[in-house]
Design an enzyme around this catalytic site. Sequence first.
Site, PDB file in Angstrom:
ATOM      1  N   CYS A   1     -16.160   3.332 -26.400  1.00  0.00           N
ATOM      2  CA  CYS A   1     -17.317   3.858 -26.494  1.00  0.00           C
ATOM      3  C   CYS A   1     -17.909   3.970 -24.995  1.00  0.00           C
ATOM      4  O   CYS A   1     -18.817   3.249 -24.640  1.00  0.00           O
ATOM      5  CB  CYS A   1     -18.120   2.851 -27.251  1.00  0.00           C
ATOM      6  SG  CYS A   1     -17.966   2.847 -29.020  1.00  0.00           S
TER       7      CYS A   1
ATOM      8  N   GLY B   1       0.945  -1.155  -0.170  1.00  0.00           N
ATOM      9  CA  GLY B   1       0.155   0.025   0.007  1.00  0.00           C
ATOM     10  C   GLY B   1       0.844   1.322   0.051  1.00  0.00           C
ATOM     11  O   GLY B   1       0.285   2.517   0.105  1.00  0.00           O
TER      12      GLY B   1
END
Length: 463
Positions: A391, A278
């Site tokens: 799209c 992290g």
Amino acid sequence: MSRSAHPAGPRHADVLPEGHYTAPAADLNVLDPKVWSRTVDRDERGVVTVGGIGVDALAEEFGTPAYFLDETDFRARCRAWAEAFGKDADVFYAGKAFLSRAVVRWLKEEGLNLDVCSGGELATALSAGMPAERIAFHGNNKSEEEIRTAVEAGVGRIVLDSFQEIVRVAHTAQSLGKRQRVQIRVTVGVEAHTHEFIATAHEDQKFGIALAGGQAAEAVRRALKLDGLELIGIHSHIGSQIFDMAGFEVSARRVVQLLAEVRDEHGVELPEIDLGGGLGIAYTSEDDPREPHEIAKALGEIVTRECGAAGLTTPRISVEPGRAIVGPTAFTLYRVGTVKPLEGLRTYVSVDGGMSDNIRTALYDAEYSVSLVSRTSDAAPMLSRVVGKHCESGDIVVRDAFLPADVAPGDLIAVPATGAYCRSMASNYNHALRPPVVAVREGEARVIVRRETEEDLLRLDVG
Ligand SMILES: Cc1ncc(COP(=O)(O)O)c(C=O)c1O
């Protein structure tokens, strides 16, 4: 991204919907070493190079879009992590950030271990010769088959994530006549992202077993009773893109508290703790990540102090950085297809990739930077949005960044710091062909993951 007055003046500032934007003080031709990998430079023609090779030559040979991974930088980062943590701790590279067989070999050569979280990652690791004992196997719902393969291979540890899994792994190990080394992943009630962390009493998430309500203590109780398991420690992972160590401090304190409870109840001192990954990287010039040696020092001090206070011998620490190793080592190279100025708003610069090669912006609102790399330009900075060819109106690669106002179709632009969670999260949306990963080192470039072809797509579509 800084927000105040737009360089183009009030005409723009009046209508910008999401705040106002300041053009960067820095010259757009200058590449910030914080966000670019270490061998990136510009040559005398103004073309950006990596490992001494110009992006124009790379685009010519490998096409666009493509990820270029700076092997020199990757190896240097591995060494920095290994050296920072030293012989008394373990660094596991988190393969989910990006994994390929070449990467596995580099990790092996540079002395790192590997964290995998699926049968596919495990197969990649084993096929490239990573010794099984240097592999940790993760996942919140490992299949029976994955567990069996991992135990048979002899992985160094399986990180248990649920009560069911404690029994499943124990049963599999016993049926194979083995005793599997395991850690229990606990949720410590801390969630950390960038500069903030939230300490909560309960965890509302799918990973791990909660410390709250004594569940983790019960998991330890059960694991210690099973002959097929050798419980070696406790694991905790608190978030992503973290710069501040405060969340780790709370997490370590809570994990050590559990170790003390285990000692008091069972007379056993578990020898290992894993504090997960992290750790943050610079996606833009405004991010200030910590160096591995600072992280190692801070974590070592926290754990030693907490164990001292609890009267425990300091356990062996391990960490699992993914992004912090591979993230800064790669950039994505795109060719500009269209440039569409929207009066009073911003200019949409469309590239030949998009959300299929970098989903992070659409998924997490991630911030990136971008540069014109096939040439330099003295044109004024232009507020731009780099978009893909899919799209979907959310198909944004870089939400707001400045490119020179003369950027034009045919130019090459590159987005740095795309080594982590871009190729590994890439999709075939719109039947896009996933781009190749090309490793560059000392004047040589080679494909380590090839570009998909239409034949690859059609092979899976069995009609
Ligand atoms: C258990 C565990 N370890 C390590 C990591 C790697 O995180 P990062 O790439 O942010 O360092 C993750 C990421 O999700 C994780 O879940």
